[in-house]
Design a protein around this motif. Structure first.
Motif, PDB file in Angstrom:
ATOM      1  N   ASN A 131      10.438  19.319  50.660  1.00  9.58           N
ATOM      2  CA  ASN A 131      11.320  18.217  50.762  1.00  9.58           C
ATOM      3  C   ASN A 131      12.780  18.520  50.741  1.00  9.58           C
ATOM      4  O   ASN A 131      13.476  17.340  50.753  1.00  9.58           O
ATOM      5  CB  ASN A 131      10.909  17.287  49.467  1.00  9.58           C
ATOM      6  CG  ASN A 131      11.542  17.609  48.301  1.00  9.58           C
ATOM      7  OD1 ASN A 131      11.936  19.102  48.156  1.00  9.58           O
ATOM      8  ND2 ASN A 131      11.151  17.158  47.120  1.00  9.58           N
ATOM      9  N   TRP A 132      13.380  19.667  51.149  1.00 10.33           N
ATOM     10  CA  TRP A 132      14.605  20.084  51.282  1.00 10.33           C
ATOM     11  C   TRP A 132      15.429  19.798  49.948  1.00 10.33           C
ATOM     12  O   TRP A 132      16.704  19.844  49.975  1.00 10.33           O
ATOM     13  CB  TRP A 132      15.308  19.171  52.398  1.00 10.33           C
ATOM     14  CG  TRP A 132      14.500  19.801  53.681  1.00 10.33           C
ATOM     15  CD1 TRP A 132      13.835  19.076  54.278  1.00 10.33           C
ATOM     16  CD2 TRP A 132      14.912  20.969  54.510  1.00 10.33           C
ATOM     17  NE1 TRP A 132      13.559  19.855  55.558  1.00 10.33           N
ATOM     18  CE2 TRP A 132      14.188  21.162  55.553  1.00 10.33           C
ATOM     19  CE3 TRP A 132      15.545  22.056  54.273  1.00 10.33           C
ATOM     20  CZ2 TRP A 132      13.785  21.909  56.424  1.00 10.33           C
ATOM     21  CZ3 TRP A 132      15.410  23.123  54.913  1.00 10.33           C
ATOM     22  CH2 TRP A 132      14.638  23.195  56.149  1.00 10.33           C
ATOM     23  N   GLU A 133      14.868  19.660  48.827  1.00 11.09           N
ATOM     24  CA  GLU A 133      15.560  19.595  47.368  1.00 11.09           C
ATOM     25  C   GLU A 133      15.391  20.940  47.019  1.00 11.09           C
ATOM     26  O   GLU A 133      14.625  21.697  46.913  1.00 11.09           O
ATOM     27  CB  GLU A 133      14.967  18.548  46.483  1.00 11.09           C
ATOM     28  CG  GLU A 133      14.910  16.921  46.848  1.00 11.09           C
ATOM     29  CD  GLU A 133      16.274  16.471  46.643  1.00 11.09           C
ATOM     30  OE1 GLU A 133      17.038  17.176  46.107  1.00 11.09           O
ATOM     31  OE2 GLU A 133      16.583  15.462  47.377  1.00 11.09           O
ATOM     32  N   VAL A 141       9.847  15.253  39.997  1.00 10.11           N
ATOM     33  CA  VAL A 141       8.974  15.416  41.218  1.00 10.11           C
ATOM     34  C   VAL A 141       7.512  15.110  41.014  1.00 10.11           C
ATOM     35  O   VAL A 141       7.094  15.440  40.069  1.00 10.11           O
ATOM     36  CB  VAL A 141       9.253  16.754  41.883  1.00 10.11           C
ATOM     37  CG1 VAL A 141       8.648  17.892  40.922  1.00 10.11           C
ATOM     38  CG2 VAL A 141       8.484  16.864  43.344  1.00 10.11           C
ATOM     39  N   ARG A 142       7.155  14.453  42.146  1.00 10.99           N
ATOM     40  CA  ARG A 142       5.710  13.866  41.789  1.00 10.99           C
ATOM     41  C   ARG A 142       4.898  14.039  43.259  1.00 10.99           C
ATOM     42  O   ARG A 142       5.510  13.673  44.162  1.00 10.99           O
ATOM     43  CB  ARG A 142       5.429  12.554  41.372  1.00 10.99           C
ATOM     44  CG  ARG A 142       3.984  12.180  40.911  1.00 10.99           C
ATOM     45  CD  ARG A 142       4.107  10.901  40.164  1.00 10.99           C
ATOM     46  NE  ARG A 142       2.665  10.528  39.839  1.00 10.99           N
ATOM     47  CZ  ARG A 142       2.018  10.830  38.833  1.00 10.99           C
ATOM     48  NH1 ARG A 142       2.606  12.002  37.870  1.00 10.99           N
ATOM     49  NH2 ARG A 142       1.004  10.403  38.480  1.00 10.99           N
ATOM     50  N   THR A 143       3.776  14.753  43.460  1.00 10.49           N
ATOM     51  CA  THR A 143       3.330  15.128  44.593  1.00 10.49           C
ATOM     52  C   THR A 143       1.455  14.710  44.426  1.00 10.49           C
ATOM     53  O   THR A 143       1.268  14.591  43.306  1.00 10.49           O
ATOM     54  CB  THR A 143       3.277  16.349  45.073  1.00 10.49           C
ATOM     55  OG1 THR A 143       2.717  17.333  43.971  1.00 10.49           O
ATOM     56  CG2 THR A 143       4.823  16.713  45.213  1.00 10.49           C
ATOM     57  N   TRP A 149       1.650  24.265  41.364  1.00 11.57           N
ATOM     58  CA  TRP A 149       1.130  23.647  42.927  1.00 11.57           C
ATOM     59  C   TRP A 149       1.723  22.020  42.916  1.00 11.57           C
ATOM     60  O   TRP A 149       1.305  21.298  43.574  1.00 11.57           O
ATOM     61  CB  TRP A 149      -0.267  23.556  42.906  1.00 11.57           C
ATOM     62  CG  TRP A 149      -0.859  24.594  43.386  1.00 11.57           C
ATOM     63  CD1 TRP A 149      -0.560  25.901  42.874  1.00 11.57           C
ATOM     64  CD2 TRP A 149      -1.926  24.758  44.337  1.00 11.57           C
ATOM     65  NE1 TRP A 149      -1.202  26.945  43.683  1.00 11.57           N
ATOM     66  CE2 TRP A 149      -2.050  26.075  44.594  1.00 11.57           C
ATOM     67  CE3 TRP A 149      -2.517  23.682  45.057  1.00 11.57           C
ATOM     68  CZ2 TRP A 149      -2.971  26.736  45.513  1.00 11.57           C
ATOM     69  CZ3 TRP A 149      -3.411  24.354  45.996  1.00 11.57           C
ATOM     70  CH2 TRP A 149      -3.563  25.611  46.463  1.00 11.57           C
ATOM     71  N   ILE A 150       2.907  22.143  42.284  1.00 10.91           N
ATOM     72  CA  ILE A 150       3.697  20.509  42.272  1.00 10.91           C
ATOM     73  C   ILE A 150       4.444  20.615  43.585  1.00 10.91           C
ATOM     74  O   ILE A 150       4.061  19.595  44.480  1.00 10.91           O
ATOM     75  CB  ILE A 150       4.866  20.516  41.127  1.00 10.91           C
ATOM     76  CG1 ILE A 150       4.189  20.592  39.763  1.00 10.91           C
ATOM     77  CG2 ILE A 150       5.616  19.318  41.199  1.00 10.91           C
ATOM     78  CD1 ILE A 150       5.003  20.697  38.615  1.00 10.91           C
ATOM     79  N   ILE A 151       4.961  21.546  44.160  1.00  9.83           N
ATOM     80  CA  ILE A 151       5.628  21.644  45.344  1.00  9.83           C
ATOM     81  C   ILE A 151       6.140  22.989  45.788  1.00  9.83           C
ATOM     82  O   ILE A 151       6.044  23.975  45.110  1.00  9.83           O
ATOM     83  CB  ILE A 151       7.132  20.844  45.251  1.00  9.83           C
ATOM     84  CG1 ILE A 151       7.220  20.331  46.836  1.00  9.83           C
ATOM     85  CG2 ILE A 151       7.992  21.486  44.607  1.00  9.83           C
ATOM     86  CD1 ILE A 151       8.424  19.310  46.714  1.00  9.83           C
ATOM     87  N   TRP A 152       5.915  23.205  47.239  1.00  7.65           N
ATOM     88  CA  TRP A 152       6.083  24.497  47.821  1.00  7.65           C
ATOM     89  C   TRP A 152       7.344  24.437  48.402  1.00  7.65           C
ATOM     90  O   TRP A 152       7.980  23.581  48.765  1.00  7.65           O
ATOM     91  CB  TRP A 152       4.937  24.666  48.631  1.00  7.65           C
ATOM     92  CG  TRP A 152       3.534  25.054  48.054  1.00  7.65           C
ATOM     93  CD1 TRP A 152       2.706  24.278  47.313  1.00  7.65           C
ATOM     94  CD2 TRP A 152       3.049  26.429  47.792  1.00  7.65           C
ATOM     95  NE1 TRP A 152       1.743  24.739  46.976  1.00  7.65           N
ATOM     96  CE2 TRP A 152       1.983  26.106  46.918  1.00  7.65           C
ATOM     97  CE3 TRP A 152       3.527  27.590  48.184  1.00  7.65           C
ATOM     98  CZ2 TRP A 152       1.068  27.237  46.490  1.00  7.65           C
ATOM     99  CZ3 TRP A 152       2.496  28.953  47.754  1.00  7.65           C
ATOM    100  CH2 TRP A 152       1.634  28.414  46.862  1.00  7.65           C
ATOM    101  N   GLY A 153       7.748  25.952  48.656  1.00 10.61           N
ATOM    102  CA  GLY A 153       9.039  26.145  49.141  1.00 10.61           C
ATOM    103  C   GLY A 153       9.069  26.232  50.629  1.00 10.61           C
ATOM    104  O   GLY A 153       8.015  26.522  51.685  1.00 10.61           O
TER     105      GLY A 153
END
Length: 813
Positions: free
Chosen positions: A314-316, A375-377, A338-342
């Motif tokens: 998400n570019w954060e 962050v929530r996905t 596994w919340i968010i990937w790079g």
């Protein structure tokens, strides 16, 4: 969670249900048995959208961007349509919305003339038919999506009767209707059912409820001896599977995949990313694929190092510490849990080799990291519900099915598997059929109990007259743990409505009215009668919001350790902050309105946590007199004959959000403050982009009001036999003299004065002194024993004048 019913039919064919039941009835039945259907979406337009064949197409003679198309009208003659899209020149078959059709956004099709050319009906694009969300650049050329022979056989028939092939078992196509219905399940009803965040398990529910066959997907993948170099360095990992797949050039997904994801409220990207979202939606297991050529060395699942960062998809940029767990290669972090990937390992349109990852982690750790990082996905939402560790293996197999379905000639060069067997739960429960019948209150045959258990995939053995039930792995994580849970499962599938209504047979004690509830209801009724709107705010706030109302000392704030959002970090200490947010939001729509709220404030002291119920009113208006009158009437109606005085100023130390010169307190005869009120501080108003001259605020201690309302003795008297008279008197006083204190003094001059009201307030620097005001009071006189004479009335009037002269209030001359 959005579930397309055509996707459900892959596992349990519900086509007969859809033919025999109204869709609203079906949604109601599912809501009663399993989980509430929050919304129903119909993915088809009416029958007036049909398949037509293009006879001829060419440029519009009077336009440089329009085209004229001749289409075959039921083999009788050609009809003309003016079309904006240039690709219609090469189209053979097109979807046409005929006159009277109502498309997306309630757009109705009519005949028209465009640049002096007649245009009947409209050739549609994908988004106009609600097949995708983004605006299509061209019209839909049907031969690009469907077999031309099928289109030829269906000319002049409904477009939405066409069939598409979605992903079936083992990568084979499964024919599904283009027309579809989507059920949106309210997520709060399935918090304890992580399995219901999937198409597969909702299909199992349909199978169990309506006694339909269920096609179970079996894992097809067999791990090889060629193991990938993976290190698991934390006990937070419950299972982890990884496969390296070569020669899978990234491309656009087939139309059927994109359309299926769109109906599930997922934005399609390209096939290697759509694969992970597709499997997650179907099985409920989050997955990820990343570019193998961007990985350096081995893959390690480990605790994060303090200060590590990740530039996410998400570019954060997220700053990590030891509380987080990461997936990393030898030089960089690839993902946070596994919340968010790079971005550094993301798939692009040039990707050829990928890693497909399927894993399960400890739910509480995922939730804490997601909350701390704000962050929530979709992945974190599912992991927080406690997923089944055994699901990862099945999801990996399904991902490979997807690659087969999209015609990838892939090759697997290595894999890895890990399962923390100590994390697996094995729950066996002894269930007595008589216990079920007693618990439910109705006789259910053993055969029906067994059918329901089998339909819900509970294995069982007979032991004497009881069952030894093994709970499936996907129901033990957060759901089934005691025999009462099993009884409830049987009951909900059997159907609650089959349980007969039985009157209570024991003695019932009828208690008196709940005084607190009665006062609350009376308050709600009063302001509803006044046309005010009740609001419900969260009982949370944050330091920044409190600073906007002038509260900077946070020592007494009760902090929330597992705050879900940075907007909810402390319990609210004042009602006004949330109400000012409500006003700021609504003033964009309405010029004048009033809100009220009944809730609690919380704070801490040395002795512990404290709370206090409050009633708060706020009005965005210039009608101050009416607002003030409403408040006084409220007090007098709730606690008649109460003795109080009003102090027409407040301390900024106690009430920093109120105006220092245009606010006040209502003080009881014992010195307690019952409420405070009037205008807000101009700086506070500016903080919320409000005009302070239009915001009026009152706040009342609910408990004090409740105590006073119960202490008040109601004495009933006969209606007066003699007439009352009134005397209007005009006084001049200092500007800062509280009018309501003068009212109280007048009331106490003589017992025959039953009521006093303010008739008018007048100010003029020419006719009055500077900082002076003229106030007209009306005193109502009544004697229950006789008629008041003029001399008696004059004597009372003179007593009023004399009493007020003691505090330098003079009769206006």
């Amino acid at each position: 969670m959005k579930i397309p019913l055509n996707w459900i039919s892959l596992y349990s064919d519900i086509s007969t249900l859809l033919q025999n039941k109204w869709i609203t009835d079906l949604a109601h039945l599912y809501s009663i048995h399993t989980a509430e259907i929050d919304a129903i979406e119909r993915f088809w337009q009416e029958k007036k959208v049909v398949i037509w064949k293009v006879i001829e197409a060419g440029p519009h003679p009077d336009s440089d961007h329009l085209n004229i198309v001749q289409v075959d009208l039921w083999a009788l003659w050609a009809t003309q349509i003016v079309c904006w899209a240039n690709n219609v020149i090469w189209a053979k078959y097109v979807p046409v919305a005929t006159v009277g059709s109502v498309l997306k956004w309630d757009f109705e099709i009519k005949s028209a003339r465009l640049r002096w050319q007649e245009s009947n009906w409209m050739i549609c694009s994908e988004d106009e038919l609600d097949l995708q969300d983004t605006r299509a650049p061209w019209i839909m050329r049907l031969e690009e999506y469907f077999n031309p022979k099928i289109l030829e056989d269906n000319i002049w028939k409904s477009f939405f009767d066409l069939k598409i092939n979605i992903l079936g078992f083992n990568g084979l196509p499964y024919e599904s209707a283009l027309k579809d219905i989507v059920f949106e399940i309210d997520n709060k009803f399935i918090t304890n059912r992580p399995d219901l965040f999937s198409v597969e398990w909702n299909a199992r529910e349909f199978s169990a409820i309506f006694d339909l066959p269920f096609a179970n997907y079996e894992n097809q993948y067999v791990f090889s001896d060629n193991k990938l170099n993976v290190n698991i360095l934390t006990d937070k990992v419950l299972s982890y599977h990884l496969v390296k797949v070569n020669d899978v050039q990234s491309a656009e997904s087939p139309f059927s995949i994109k359309y299926t994801l769109y109906k599930s409220w997922i934005n399609p990207k390209f096939d290697l990313v759509d694969m992970t979202n597709y499997v997650m939606t179907e099985l409920g297991q989050p997955m990820h694929a990343f570019d193998a050529d961007k990985i350096v060395g081995s893959i390690t699942v480990r605790p994060a190092k303090s200060g590590e960062t990740l530039l996410a998809l998400n570019w954060e940029t997220y700053k990590l510490d030891e509380r987080d767990t990461v997936i990393a290669d030898d030089v960089k972090v690839l993902a946070i849990w596994w919340i968010i990937w790079g971005q550094d390992s993301a798939i692009s349109d040039t990707t050829k080799d990928i890693y497909i990852e399927s894993a399960c982690f400890e739910a509480s750790s995922i939730r804490l990291s997601a909350q701390r990082l704000w962050v929530r996905t979709d992945s974190s939402t599912r992991y927080e519900k406690s997923l089944d560790p055994l699901l990862t293996y099945k999801a990996l197999s399904r991902a490979l099915d997807f690659l087969k379905f999209v015609w990838k000639n892939w090759d697997i060069s290595g894999d890895f598997e890990y399962l923390n067997k100590s994390a697996l739960k094995n729950v066996e429960l002894i269930l007595d059929p008589e216990f079920v019948r007693t618990k439910i209150g109705v006789f259910i045959p053993n055969a029906e109990i067994e059918r329901i258990l089998k339909a819900l995939w509970f294995e069982f053995l007979h032991k004497d007259s009881k069952y030894i039930v093994t709970v499936p792995s996907w129901r033990v994580t957060k759901d089934i743990s005691i025999k009462e849970d099993l009884a409830e499962e049987i009951w909900r599938v059997y159907w609650y409505d089959k349980v007969p209504e039985t009157p209570m047979i024991w003695e019932q004690i009828v208690y008196g009215d709940n005084k607190s509830l009665t006062l609350r209801q009376n308050t709600q009724n009063y302001f509803a009668w006044k046309g005010w709107l009740e609001v419900y705010n969260y009982s949370f706030s944050n330091e920044s919001l409190d600073e906007k109302i002038g509260i900077t000392d946070n020592k007494n704030a009760i902090r929330i350790l597992n705050a879900y959002s940075n907007e909810f970090t402390i319990l609210r200490r004042k009602m006004i902050a949330n109400l000012l947010v409500n006003v700021a939001d609504n003033k964009k729509i309405w010029d004048s309105f009033s809100f009220f709220e009944i809730s609690k404030i919380e704070w801490k002291e040395e002795s512990g946590f404290k709370e206090m119920p409050k009633i708060a009113w706020i009005s965005y208006s210039t009608a101050f007199a009416a607002f003030q009158s409403d408040m006084i009437w409220f007090i007098n109606s709730m606690i008649p004959n109460i003795a109080y005085s009003i102090k027409q100023w407040t301390s900024l130390d106690s009430y920093p959000y109120l105006h220092p010169n245009k606010s006040g307190e209502l003080i009881l005869s014992n010195g307690d403050v019952l409420w405070y009120f009037w205008y807000i501080n101009p700086q506070v108003a500016t903080n919320f982009d409000l005009d302070d001259s239009k915001v009026l605020y009152f706040e009342l201690d609910f408990k004090s009001l409740l105590d006073l309302s119960q202490q008040t003795d109601h004495v009933f008297k006969d209606l007066p036999k003699y007439p009352w008279i009134d005397r209007e008197i005009n006084f001049v006083m200092n500007e800062n003299t509280a009018t309501w204190e003068v009212v109280w003094i007048i009331k106490n001059v003589n017992p025959l004065i039953k009521n006093v009201r303010v008739v008018d307030t007048y100010r003029s620097e020419e006719k009055l002194w500077i900082n002076k005001k003229s106030v007209t009071f009306a005193a109502y006189l009544l004697d229950y024993e006789k008629t008041i004479t003029d001399d008696e009335a004059l004597s009372i009037q003179n007593s009023i004048i004399k009493e007020l002269s003691k505090i330098w209030i003079e009769l206006r001359k």
